[in-house]
Write an enzyme that holds these catalytic residues in place. Structure first.
Site, mmCIF file in Angstrom:
data_model
loop_
_atom_site.group_PDB
_atom_site.id
_atom_site.type_symbol
_atom_site.label_atom_id
_atom_site.label_comp_id
_atom_site.label_asym_id
_atom_site.label_seq_id
_atom_site.Cartn_x
_atom_site.Cartn_y
_atom_site.Cartn_z
ATOM 1 N N THR A 155 0.838 -1.203 0.000
ATOM 2 C CA THR A 155 0.000 0.000 0.000
ATOM 3 C C THR A 155 0.871 1.250 0.000
ATOM 4 O O THR A 155 0.652 2.180 -0.788
ATOM 5 C CB THR A 155 -0.942 -0.023 1.233
ATOM 6 O OG1 THR A 155 -1.738 -1.195 1.149
ATOM 7 C CG2 THR A 155 -1.825 1.205 1.284
ATOM 8 N N ASN A 193 -4.995 -9.558 -8.083
ATOM 9 C CA ASN A 193 -5.121 -10.240 -6.789
ATOM 10 C C ASN A 193 -6.403 -11.045 -6.640
ATOM 11 O O ASN A 193 -6.495 -11.911 -5.777
ATOM 12 C CB ASN A 193 -5.020 -9.227 -5.645
ATOM 13 C CG ASN A 193 -5.934 -8.039 -5.837
ATOM 14 O OD1 ASN A 193 -5.824 -7.326 -6.834
ATOM 15 N ND2 ASN A 193 -6.845 -7.836 -4.914
ATOM 16 N N GLN A 237 1.370 -9.243 -6.081
ATOM 17 C CA GLN A 237 0.947 -10.645 -6.187
ATOM 18 C C GLN A 237 1.853 -11.462 -7.120
ATOM 19 O O GLN A 237 1.649 -12.668 -7.267
ATOM 20 C CB GLN A 237 -0.506 -10.735 -6.696
ATOM 21 C CG GLN A 237 -1.539 -10.245 -5.718
ATOM 22 C CD GLN A 237 -1.711 -11.161 -4.492
ATOM 23 O OE1 GLN A 237 -1.269 -12.301 -4.477
ATOM 24 N NE2 GLN A 237 -2.351 -10.644 -3.468
ATOM 25 N N SER A 247 5.571 -6.445 -1.719
ATOM 26 C CA SER A 247 5.173 -6.569 -0.315
ATOM 27 C C SER A 247 5.621 -7.926 0.225
ATOM 28 O O SER A 247 5.306 -8.970 -0.349
ATOM 29 C CB SER A 247 3.651 -6.440 -0.224
ATOM 30 O OG SER A 247 3.238 -6.655 1.098
ATOM 31 N N HIS A 254 4.839 -9.785 2.876
ATOM 32 C CA HIS A 254 3.981 -10.805 3.497
ATOM 33 C C HIS A 254 3.259 -11.684 2.479
ATOM 34 O O HIS A 254 2.572 -12.636 2.848
ATOM 35 C CB HIS A 254 2.990 -10.174 4.484
ATOM 36 C CG HIS A 254 1.868 -9.377 3.890
ATOM 37 N ND1 HIS A 254 0.579 -9.851 3.859
ATOM 38 C CD2 HIS A 254 1.823 -8.154 3.335
ATOM 39 C CE1 HIS A 254 -0.210 -8.938 3.313
ATOM 40 N NE2 HIS A 254 0.532 -7.893 2.981
ATOM 41 N N THR A 284 12.824 5.921 10.832
ATOM 42 C CA THR A 284 13.820 4.908 11.202
ATOM 43 C C THR A 284 13.433 3.566 10.587
ATOM 44 O O THR A 284 12.293 3.131 10.708
ATOM 45 C CB THR A 284 13.912 4.797 12.747
ATOM 46 O OG1 THR A 284 14.216 6.098 13.245
ATOM 47 C CG2 THR A 284 14.989 3.807 13.167
ATOM 48 N N CYS A 286 -8.536 -7.385 1.742
ATOM 49 C CA CYS A 286 -8.482 -5.990 2.172
ATOM 50 C C CYS A 286 -9.769 -5.252 1.831
ATOM 51 O O CYS A 286 -9.918 -4.095 2.191
ATOM 52 C CB CYS A 286 -7.297 -5.271 1.530
ATOM 53 S SG CYS A 286 -5.993 -6.339 0.997
HETATM 54 C C1 LIG Z 1 -2.118 -6.395 -5.875
HETATM 55 C C2 LIG Z 1 -1.960 -5.857 -4.492
HETATM 56 N N1 LIG Z 1 -1.449 -4.627 -4.327
HETATM 57 C C3 LIG Z 1 -1.267 -4.097 -3.108
HETATM 58 C C4 LIG Z 1 -1.604 -4.783 -1.958
HETATM 59 C C5 LIG Z 1 -1.384 -4.165 -0.617
HETATM 60 O O1 LIG Z 1 -0.221 -4.667 -0.021
HETATM 61 P P1 LIG Z 1 0.037 -4.528 1.549
HETATM 62 O O2 LIG Z 1 -0.915 -5.465 2.216
HETATM 63 O O3 LIG Z 1 1.455 -4.935 1.737
HETATM 64 O O4 LIG Z 1 -0.192 -3.111 1.908
HETATM 65 C C6 LIG Z 1 -2.156 -6.072 -2.075
HETATM 66 C C7 LIG Z 1 -2.585 -6.813 -0.879
HETATM 67 O O5 LIG Z 1 -3.463 -7.658 -0.935
HETATM 68 C C8 LIG Z 1 -2.324 -6.618 -3.381
HETATM 69 O O6 LIG Z 1 -2.835 -7.846 -3.546
#
Ligand SMILES: Cc1ncc(COP(=O)(O)O)c(C=O)c1O
Length: 386
Positions: free
Chosen positions: A70, A149, A178, A198, A200, A236, A323
């Site tokens: 994000t 996603n 993704q 990202s 995670h 930081t 999300c």
């Molecule tokens: C295509 C895509 N972009 C951005 C994000 C957001 O990433 P983060 O959860 O690291 O903020 C996601 C999370 O599901 C995603 O699937």
């Protein structure tokens, strides 16, 4: 419980957890401090940057650590918009972006920018032709995701990147959140100026990510402060998370394409099984999609009801993207590809990861069939015939 929601987030790899624990215990100095502890922390940071750069095929100086996908998307899009607004205020993106791109463009519209949200075909794919048609003299940015996603569709970003090279003043941002670890991408000669990652989503920790920013490109920083990360992202550095992400990247490198091939085989097994279940519709395209995402609909059955029925049998899946799971609103992505409201409201996303086995998929298919049969029996006759 069998976890089939790996696109929402993944379970951190045990070696990532161990790396983070060690980083917290041993490298707690501030990388900006001049004493020994600071220097040691800075060395960890430098090493992590080099690991990330090698993986993405770019220079270490082009890596900016952020708090995740994000933030990377916001920094890239707003950073370009605010920096280059005197050149133009037009942005091109797609109708199927993650809200971390889509809503940023909407927000920029309220600040006087204009966005073209490109349509997609039945498979959720944007075409270079439509990008060409949308280009205007005042276009400053094109932002297109690599892997969708919700559907798993792969966008033709290589082709778009090559074409955009003839417009050096139009910047190209790719949300690769993704895609990393699933679909190969080298930044060198790609025409990509900015790319979001990202941790995670690939067995790293949450709350940490990367923004690749092409060398020499200036963007307006969103965070002002201590001037860390080349002044683009003050604050930081989250060293344990960054070290954990670097470990996750190393592990991806170790497994290489073998894991994507394994996931693809599992996904094919899933596809075959789902096609044989009466009442199930597959929304994810058979070709040109990532190896880990399968979107299905069971028209007439509410997605949430099916999700909880599966959960009772020990399987965890998603409705829409984690999300943005707002109640009773069909997914923007699915309606953009022309899927009917009813079908979109009954859609589930099954997403695979490193811990899933063929046996998991076989068990899931049996559970899905049982749930679908029992829920369809409870449906009103009108919706059964649909
Ligand atoms: C295509 C895509 N972009 C951005 C994000 C957001 O990433 P983060 O959860 O690291 O903020 C996601 C999370 O599901 C995603 O699937």
């Amino acid at each position: 419980m069998i976890y089939l929601d790996n696109s929402a987030t993944t379970r951190p790899h045990p070696q990532v957890v161990e790396t983070m624990r060690r980083a917290m215990e041993s490298y707690y100095g501030n990388p900006s401090s001049l004493h020994q502890m600071g220097v040691e922390a800075e060395a960890v940071l430098k090493q992590a940057r080099e690991v990330a750069a090698k993986f993405l095929g770019c220079k270490a100086g082009e890596i900016i650590f952020t708090s995740g996908g994000t933030e990377s998307n916001n920094t890239a899009i707003k950073g370009v918009a605010f920096q280059y607004q005197n050149r133009g205020k037009h942005i091109i993106t797609t109708q199927v972006e993650h809200p971390a791109v889509y809503d940023v463009c909407k927000q920029l519209e309220s600040l006087g920018f204009t966005t073209t949200f490109l349509p997609v075909d039945r498979e959720g794919r944007v075409s270079l032709e439509n990008v060409k048609k949308a280009m205007r003299p005042d276009t400053i940015l094109v932002s297109i995701m690599h892997v969708n996603n919700e559907l798993g569709t792969i966008q033709p970003i290589e082709e778009i990147g090559q074409w955009l090279k003839q417009f050096p003043k139009v910047l190209f941002h790719v949300d690769a959140v993704q895609a990393v670890g699933k679909v190969p991408l080298r930044l060198k000669d790609s025409g990509i100026d900015l790319l979001s990652v990202s941790a995670h989503k690939f067995y790293g920790p949450r709350g940490v990510g990367i923004l690749y920013k092409r060398e020499g490109l200036i963007i307006h920083p969103l965070m002002m402060g201590g001037g860390q990360e080349g002044g683009v992202r003050s604050g930081t550095e989250n060293l344990p998370a960054i070290a954990g992400m670097a470990k996750a990247v190393r592990l991806l490198e170790e497994t290489g394409s073998v894991e994507s091939i394994r996931l693809k085989a599992l996904l094919n097994h899933l596809r075959e099984g789902i096609s044989a279940i009466e009442g199930c519709i597959i929304n994810t395209p058979a070709n040109g999609a990532a190896p880990h995402i399968m979107n299905i609909s069971v028209p007439g059955v509410k997605a949430e009801v099916l999700l909880h029925a599966l959960e009772e049998r020990g399987f965890l899946v998603s409705t829409k993207s984690a999300c943005s799971s707002k109640a009773n609103e069909p997914s923007r992505v699915l309606t953009s590809v022309g899927i009917e409201r009813d079908c979109a409201l009954s859609s589930l996303r099954i997403s695979l990861g490193r811990e899933n086995t063929k046996e998991d998929i076989s068990q899931f298919l049996a559970a899905l069939e049982a749930c679908v049969n029992s829920l369809r029996k409870q449906m009103k006759p009108k919706s059964v015939t649909r």
